[in-house]
Enzyme design. Structure first.
Site: not given
Length: 416
Positions: A133, A135, A328, A352
């Site tokens: 999720l 990615d 996610g 991130e």
């Protein structure tokens, strides 16, 4: 299933080290040969009988019987990638990411066909290969920009469990598990860890958001998700009337969780003292592996369970903020405009989204998931191993005081 009139011959655009090449051939056998079949027959007509071209599984050039000579080049650098006589062959590039292809074909010594890949105004299929999720959500803002940049029409493929939440957040994208017949090109976005089919740069060396840009041939920094996503979701009625904070404490591996003993209990108590309801939104109430158990903190409201991601998105959109890990649900919070305090040491902070308020202890071993020498997925704590006293210290050495300090900084800056 597609049937091709001629034998398929893969070609590579560069020379790879032996170990990489052998790995790529293994990938070919289990995935990429079937990908060429999935892309269907070659659809692009050239005006030359039997000569066809498309970019639906890398470059595919179908050459009929005859005295043909083919030169395939990088249209930006001029570097020749393949040049030879070809007849009754389907040429397929091993590399599936964007290359500025320049194609020249001669017949009996006469130049009869020249084509430069041109995505502008085209029907493009973008398939997210990663089952993660986080990615997927990391890639989508760049896909939005890609469509706008090329004035293209993008059809998107994501894992079926994510279709509803993608439609909620990005309603303009048509979703399809099957490639449209009229697609001029297709791109397959995954993290590309150790697989040069997907991306020219190992995905572990790149911020997660930037991987999509490399595959799609885009320059510049990745954008944030459109602000309109959160604005639209916040027009819906709140699911919780009082001020609240969402926490997400689990991920695909227990080693991605924050592992300071009792840390979540301390943070939850402090948030409640500050006047927030604290809601745990993980799928599972408890997760165990490697002798470690992570469970919903006793002081938090337990909203765990197999609930629709669309509901999680609505809850996050109205939350004061989210305290989570590299997972996610943190990426979903980012997508809907919810401020995120992210506790993580197994990745480096640049991996991130930059808008995160990152909690990371640089004074201990950390960031192994970014190293191409190690495989964090298959080898837990690859630098030290399970028997070492330093096992997972990146996740065990972040103190609750550090987390609370970052939360206070976030609250002060955002005044939410």
């Amino acid at each position: 299933m597609a049937e091709f009139p001629y034998p398929v011959r893969d070609f590579a655009c560069q020379k790879y080290p032996k170990e990489i090449w052998e790995c790529m051939r293994d990938y070919d056998d289990v995935f990429y040969h079937s990908l060429c079949v999935y892309a269907g027959t070659v659809v692009g007509e050239t005006g030359i009988p039997g000569l066809k071209i498309d970019f639906r599984a890398g470059l595919r050039l179908e050459v009929p019987k005859g005295k043909f000579h083919v030169r395939l080049s990088d249209g930006e650098s001029g570097r020749v990638l393949l040049e030879e006589d070809v007849s009754e062959t389907l040429l397929v590039s091993i590399e599936k990411y964007f290359i500025p292809w320049h194609v020249e074909v001669w017949r009996e010594g006469e130049l009869v066909f020249v084509h430069d890949i041109d995505l502008d105004g085209q029907e493009i299929y973008v398939a997210v290969l990663s089952p993660s999720l986080g990615d997927m959500l990391a890639y989508l803002p760049s896909v939005v920009e890609f469509e706008r940049m090329h004035h293209a029409h993008v059809t998107l493929r994501v894992s079926e469990p994510y279709e509803d939440v993608v439609h909620l957040c990005y309603p303009s994208f048509p979703l399809a598990q099957k490639m449209p017949d009229e697609a001029y090109a297709a791109f397959y976005i995954g993290n590309g860890s150790g697989d040069p089919h997907q991306t020219p740069v190992d995905g572990r060396r790149l911020p997660l958001e930037r991987i999509a840009r490399v595959i799609l041939g885009m320059d510049g920094a990745p954008p944030a998700p459109p602000a309109s996503i959160g604005e639209r979701l916040r027009k819906a009625p709140r699911l919780i009337a009082e001020p609240y904070v969402c926490i997400s404490i689990q991920a695909s591996s227990v080693l991605k969780s924050w592992l300071w003993p009792g840390g979540w209990d301390i943070v939850v108590a402090a948030l409640k003292e500050a006047g927030y309801r604290v809601v745990c939104i993980d799928r599972d109430r408890e997760q165990s592996a490697y002798g470690i158990t992570v469970r919903c903190p006793e002081g938090a409201e337990d909203d765990t369970g197999e609930k629709p991601l669309t509901e999680r998105a609505q809850l996050l959109a109205h939350a004061a903020f989210c305290v989570g890990i590299s997972s996610g649900l943190s990426w979903l919070a980012w997508t809907v405009g919810c401020p995120v305090v992210m506790i993580a040491g197994f990745t480096l902070p640049w991996n991130e989204f930059p808008e995160a308020y990152r909690v990371w202890n640089p004074r201990v071993c950390s960031g192994c998931s970014q190293e191409v020498e190690h495989d964090f997925i298959s080898a837990p704590c690859p630098r030290h191993g399970r028997k070492s006293p330093r096992f997972a210290e990146c996740q065990r050495s972040i103190s609750p005081q550090h987390v609370l300090r970052i939360i206070e900084r976030m609250r002060s800056e955002r005044q939410r």
